[in-house]
Design a protein around this motif. Sequence first.
Motif, PDB file in Angstrom:
ATOM      1  N   THR A  51      -5.592  -1.889   0.113  1.00  0.00           N
ATOM      2  CA  THR A  51      -5.113  -1.171   0.854  1.00  0.00           C
ATOM      3  C   THR A  51      -5.499  -1.173   2.217  1.00  0.00           C
ATOM      4  OG1 THR A  51      -6.529   0.532  -0.212  1.00  0.00           O
ATOM      5  CG2 THR A  51      -4.226   0.380  -0.777  1.00  0.00           C
ATOM      6  N   THR A  52      -6.911  -1.832   2.295  1.00  0.00           N
ATOM      7  CA  THR A  52      -7.312  -1.769   3.899  1.00  0.00           C
ATOM      8  C   THR A  52      -6.418  -3.139   4.695  1.00  0.00           C
ATOM      9  OG1 THR A  52      -8.912  -3.163   2.835  1.00  0.00           O
ATOM     10  CG2 THR A  52      -9.617  -0.974   3.538  1.00  0.00           C
ATOM     11  N   GLY A  53      -6.179  -2.736   5.770  1.00  0.00           N
ATOM     12  CA  GLY A  53      -5.375  -3.632   6.906  1.00  0.00           C
ATOM     13  C   GLY A  53      -3.919  -3.885   6.045  1.00  0.00           C
ATOM     14  N   ARG A  85      -1.103  -4.659   8.677  1.00  0.00           N
ATOM     15  CA  ARG A  85      -1.417  -5.954   9.338  1.00  0.00           C
ATOM     16  C   ARG A  85      -1.019  -7.215   8.379  1.00  0.00           C
ATOM     17  NH1 ARG A  85      -6.861  -5.762   9.935  1.00  0.00           N
ATOM     18  NH2 ARG A  85      -7.024  -7.212   8.191  1.00  0.00           N
ATOM     19  N   SER A 113      -0.808   4.711  -0.939  1.00  0.00           N
ATOM     20  CA  SER A 113      -0.964   4.119   0.161  1.00  0.00           C
ATOM     21  C   SER A 113       0.422   3.906   0.761  1.00  0.00           C
ATOM     22  CB  SER A 113      -1.248   2.571  -0.080  1.00  0.00           C
ATOM     23  OG  SER A 113      -0.896   1.993  -1.134  1.00  0.00           O
ATOM     24  N   ARG A 114       1.668   4.414  -0.067  1.00  0.00           N
ATOM     25  CA  ARG A 114       2.921   4.171   0.173  1.00  0.00           C
ATOM     26  C   ARG A 114       3.161   4.920   1.679  1.00  0.00           C
ATOM     27  NH1 ARG A 114       8.284   7.368  -1.632  1.00  0.00           N
ATOM     28  NH2 ARG A 114       9.434   6.522  -0.103  1.00  0.00           N
ATOM     29  N   ASP A 115       2.530   5.883   1.959  1.00  0.00           N
ATOM     30  CA  ASP A 115       2.785   6.432   3.358  1.00  0.00           C
ATOM     31  C   ASP A 115       2.476   5.526   4.418  1.00  0.00           C
ATOM     32  OD1 ASP A 115       3.627   9.044   2.366  1.00  0.00           O
ATOM     33  OD2 ASP A 115       1.785  10.009   2.794  1.00  0.00           O
ATOM     34  N   MET A 116       1.603   4.649   4.196  1.00  0.00           N
ATOM     35  CA  MET A 116       1.553   3.553   5.142  1.00  0.00           C
ATOM     36  C   MET A 116       2.838   2.512   5.588  1.00  0.00           C
ATOM     37  SD  MET A 116      -2.207   2.300   3.813  1.00  0.00           S
ATOM     38  CE  MET A 116      -3.464   1.906   5.067  1.00  0.00           C
ATOM     39  N   GLU A 174       5.903   3.888   5.431  1.00  0.00           N
ATOM     40  CA  GLU A 174       6.737   4.763   6.220  1.00  0.00           C
ATOM     41  C   GLU A 174       6.784   4.228   7.470  1.00  0.00           C
ATOM     42  OE1 GLU A 174       8.962   7.296   5.426  1.00  0.00           O
ATOM     43  OE2 GLU A 174       8.762   6.250   3.730  1.00  0.00           O
ATOM     44  N   GLU A 175       5.554   3.812   8.285  1.00  0.00           N
ATOM     45  CA  GLU A 175       5.820   3.498   9.687  1.00  0.00           C
ATOM     46  C   GLU A 175       6.092   2.269   9.928  1.00  0.00           C
ATOM     47  OE1 GLU A 175       1.416   4.019  10.271  1.00  0.00           O
ATOM     48  OE2 GLU A 175       1.100   1.652  10.814  1.00  0.00           O
ATOM     49  N   THR A 211       9.196   1.652   9.251  1.00  0.00           N
ATOM     50  CA  THR A 211      10.672   2.238   9.619  1.00  0.00           C
ATOM     51  C   THR A 211      10.786   2.513  10.936  1.00  0.00           C
ATOM     52  OG1 THR A 211      10.386   4.302   8.846  1.00  0.00           O
ATOM     53  CG2 THR A 211      10.935   2.857   7.196  1.00  0.00           C
ATOM     54  N   SER A 271       8.764   1.436  16.782  1.00  0.00           N
ATOM     55  CA  SER A 271       7.428   1.069  17.264  1.00  0.00           C
ATOM     56  C   SER A 271       6.466   0.497  16.167  1.00  0.00           C
ATOM     57  CB  SER A 271       6.942   2.288  17.853  1.00  0.00           C
ATOM     58  OG  SER A 271       6.808   3.195  17.128  1.00  0.00           O
ATOM     59  N   SER A 312       5.669  10.752   1.451  1.00  0.00           N
ATOM     60  CA  SER A 312       7.005   9.896   1.473  1.00  0.00           C
ATOM     61  C   SER A 312       7.487  10.002   0.147  1.00  0.00           C
ATOM     62  CB  SER A 312       7.004   8.663   1.822  1.00  0.00           C
ATOM     63  OG  SER A 312       5.837   7.955   1.364  1.00  0.00           O
ATOM     64  N   PRO A 329      -3.454   7.273   4.615  1.00  0.00           N
ATOM     65  CA  PRO A 329      -3.629   8.316   3.735  1.00  0.00           C
ATOM     66  C   PRO A 329      -4.968   8.909   3.496  1.00  0.00           C
ATOM     67  CG  PRO A 329      -2.394   6.553   2.792  1.00  0.00           C
ATOM     68  CD  PRO A 329      -3.078   6.049   3.853  1.00  0.00           C
ATOM     69  N   LEU A 351      -7.676   7.429   1.524  1.00  0.00           N
ATOM     70  CA  LEU A 351      -8.144   5.929   1.811  1.00  0.00           C
ATOM     71  C   LEU A 351      -8.988   6.097   3.272  1.00  0.00           C
ATOM     72  CD1 LEU A 351      -4.658   4.308   0.920  1.00  0.00           C
ATOM     73  CD2 LEU A 351      -6.852   4.595  -0.477  1.00  0.00           C
ATOM     74  N   GLU A 370     -11.737  -0.268  10.065  1.00  0.00           N
ATOM     75  CA  GLU A 370     -10.207  -0.165  10.465  1.00  0.00           C
ATOM     76  C   GLU A 370      -9.918   0.727  11.455  1.00  0.00           C
ATOM     77  OE1 GLU A 370      -7.183  -1.477   8.270  1.00  0.00           O
ATOM     78  OE2 GLU A 370      -8.625  -3.253   8.076  1.00  0.00           O
TER      79      GLU A 370
END
Lengths: 194, 391
Positions: free
Chosen positions: A38-40, A43, A61-64, A66-67, A69, A72, B44, B165, B168, B177
């Motif tokens: 989940t790190t990076g 990227r 990690s699903r929320d990561m 969302e961005e 979409t 930017s 989400s 999140p 994490l 990070e």
Amino acid sequence: MPEALSIIVIETDPERAGLIEDSLREAGSFEITVIPETTGLARRISEINPDIVLVDMASPSRDMLEELTLASGPLERPVAMFVDRSDDGATKAAIDAGVSAYVVDGLRADRIKPIMDAAIARFNMVQRMRTELETTRRALEERKVIDRAKGLLMKARGIDEDAAYALLRRTAMDQGRRVADVAHALVTAAGLLS
Amino acid sequence: MSGVPISVGYIPLVDAAPLIIAREIGFAEEEGLALTLNAAPSWSTLRDQLMLGRLEAAHMLFPMPIAAALGLGGFNTRIDILQILSHNGNSIGVSRALADRMRAQGYGFDFADARAAGEALIAGASGRLRIGVPFPFSMHAELLYHWLGAIGLSAPQDLDVHTVPPPLMAEALAADEIDVFCVGAPWGSIAVENRVGEMLLPGTAIRANAPEKVLAVRHDWAEAEPGLTRRLMRAVWQAGRWLGHERNLLTAAELLARRDYLDLPPELIERTLTGNLVISPRGEMRSVPGYMSFQTGAAGYPWASQGALVAARLATRLGLSREEAMASARAICRTDLYTRNLADLGADLPEAREKIEGALTAPGAIPAIQGQVILPSDAFFDGWIFDPFAN
């Protein structure tokens, strides 16, 4: 023949990732990358620049994703959560199976469909296995605690196993709690007192 | 438990308290509801479950229904804000490496002065600041952009704001990070407890009484089920009022701490509820009155101007039409339902739907339909105001 679609599967459990990868390969020829970390995440996704990202809905990690979409966001191509607009059946089935997909804009529905079908089937199975495993694990854990609580009561009050269990049950009923919770409290208290 | 079954989703955070209390102390049952609470793994997923009708209502970040109204994320489903569940409760923290650099440059970590903290942060940074927030559409992101923008960084160009999140966040700090994080309780305290970060500021230092979480439902559900909507609002509102009494906070901490909910030590939750926080692994304490607050006065009232404010900011950052965004946001702030459903419980009811946001630097009285409405200060640290009536 259009180029093979590039799919990212985000899954920390290697066994589950393998199952999902296998069933996708059966559904067609795709370039599949599994990201277990989940790190990076953002990227790594932008390096691969995929057409489709599949993620377990139970993963925080699903929320990561969302961005991705956002205009930017880290990807060059606009991405949206997969929504089957013709009939939201497929989307609902995906949500119920616990998989969520992010797809690049403009990808035709007929190219996404086999992938979603395979993912949904596999996630359904994975989720069932997970629920079974979790239920079994919890039941075993609770049984262990209840056994220890029974043992404590038998020793402390000089009663037999059935009487010890009856006492636990009665206490649980009187307090409106579960037998396992009463047993847990007893074991904790005994641990503190010994 | 008897009553009409109703499923509400939440994220296991301290500010889910009004929902947990509505169930545990019996406010839901009094309203004839059998309330089931479902913890969600991510914002989400919670949003999707609500949009697809797997849940009747949800605990949401204030900007989430606004983002949905602007067509950002999820399915195209209108979500309405019934009431505000809580104000503030976020904290901004830094990695220990950055904290050490800031301390070496003479910064004292007063946990109060947003300008001084921001300047020390910029001075201590080694390059572009990398910041983690829980969700792209969150008050955390809004607070950070406002704060760092006000002290001279241009947002978003000068900042690397990413979604990390909270579970994490420790990993992201350890992997270098991110340098800065803004999280809701109890995650700031957990970062300190796990010795991965130090707290720099409470959200209150950036804006007093900033709305934080809301009670959200599908617009169609609220229209189709006015009776259930009313009962749910009343149960949750009364739970919020109960939480507003300091004498109840110890009980609240014990209930929230349970395995079914937050599964954390009650002391840690109580520190958040009472605003007595440990800010560094060395055990330094800071007391912040109103660090997180629930129902006081008209606090639950979903001001349409607050919706417009968030919409205007999102629109500006993402290149959408400000006017259209503000109009969509205003529509989903259901001040009408608030007034109709809570009047006979004695809720303070403002007359207006909108106010100038950030204008009150001290408590002030405003015209009311019912009760005497005295609003607490809602000032930004830099005196910025948002006038929803201006063009």
